[in-house]
Write a protein that holds these residues in place. Structure first.
Motif, PDB file in Angstrom:
ATOM      1  N   GLU A  27       1.348  10.197  -0.398  1.00 36.88           N
ATOM      2  CA  GLU A  27       0.644  11.722   0.939  1.00 36.88           C
ATOM      3  C   GLU A  27       2.229  12.291   1.256  1.00 36.88           C
ATOM      4  O   GLU A  27       2.294  13.642   2.004  1.00 36.88           O
ATOM      5  N   ASP A  28       2.996  11.660   1.905  1.00 34.71           N
ATOM      6  CA  ASP A  28       4.303  12.413   2.223  1.00 34.71           C
ATOM      7  C   ASP A  28       4.997  13.076   2.150  1.00 34.71           C
ATOM      8  O   ASP A  28       5.815  13.883   2.154  1.00 34.71           O
ATOM      9  N   ASP A  86       0.689  -1.504  -0.260  1.00 36.95           N
ATOM     10  CA  ASP A  86      -0.128  -0.012   0.015  1.00 36.95           C
ATOM     11  C   ASP A  86       0.592   1.278  -0.282  1.00 36.95           C
ATOM     12  O   ASP A  86       1.122   1.357   0.808  1.00 36.95           O
ATOM     13  N   ALA A  87       1.364   1.755  -0.908  1.00 29.97           N
ATOM     14  CA  ALA A  87       1.707   3.036  -1.322  1.00 29.97           C
ATOM     15  C   ALA A  87       0.841   4.577  -1.063  1.00 29.97           C
ATOM     16  O   ALA A  87       1.240   5.720  -1.416  1.00 29.97           O
ATOM     17  N   THR A  88       0.568   3.981  -0.001  1.00 31.11           N
ATOM     18  CA  THR A  88      -0.680   5.702  -0.128  1.00 31.11           C
ATOM     19  C   THR A  88      -0.003   6.289   1.291  1.00 31.11           C
ATOM     20  O   THR A  88       0.580   8.122   0.734  1.00 31.11           O
ATOM     21  N   ALA A  89       0.521   5.651   2.502  1.00 34.58           N
ATOM     22  CA  ALA A  89       1.483   6.666   2.554  1.00 34.58           C
ATOM     23  C   ALA A  89       2.716   7.327   2.316  1.00 34.58           C
ATOM     24  O   ALA A  89       3.578   8.471   2.807  1.00 34.58           O
TER      25      ALA A  89
END
Length: 131
Positions: free
Chosen positions: A57-58, A51-54
């Motif tokens: 968003e970073d 999951d590349a969401t973080a």
């Protein structure tokens, strides 16, 4: 209707020519974008297979970058197939022997050139000392 992908299927796509990312529960095939990504293809590869969401968003992507994502959207992830914790598996590296010969030559030159300069300096000193 968007296709729903299992986590195991998405995690198989971790190569430069075949790279899928999961961001906010959506699956993106970013393979065509690898060469154009401002951070380079290694950034995308390091975020694939998880999951590349973080990660996304970073960085603080611009609104235009977020709008650009729509053309790479291929479906959603089945959240029930996502493991609660995943160990990091590095992307496969392509072995390259193209630079090994030139690296060896550079190391030899880094050793020989200073010796030649030193020898030339001694030769000039001894020649001028004799006169």
């Amino acid at each position: 209707m968007a296709k729903v992908y299992a986590y195991d299927e998405v995690s198989k796509h971790r190569a430069i020519k075949d790279c899928w990312l999961v961001i906010d529960g959506k699956v993106y095939d970013v393979s065509p974008f690898m060469d154009d990504h401002p951070g380079g293809d290694e950034v995308l590869l390091s975020s694939s297979g998880k999951d590349a969401t973080a990660d996304f968003e970073d960085i603080g992507h611009s609104d235009s970058a977020k709008e650009m994502m729509d053309k790479y959207l291929i479906g959603t992830i089945d959240m029930s197939t996502v493991p609660s914790k995943r160990t990091f598996i590095p992307p496969p590296q392509v072995a390259s022997n193209a630079n090994k010969g030139s690296d060896f030559m550079i190391k030899i030159l880094q050793f020989i050139v200073p010796l030649l300069i030193l020898g030339l300096a001694f030769a000039i000193r001894s020649y001028t000392k004799e006169k």
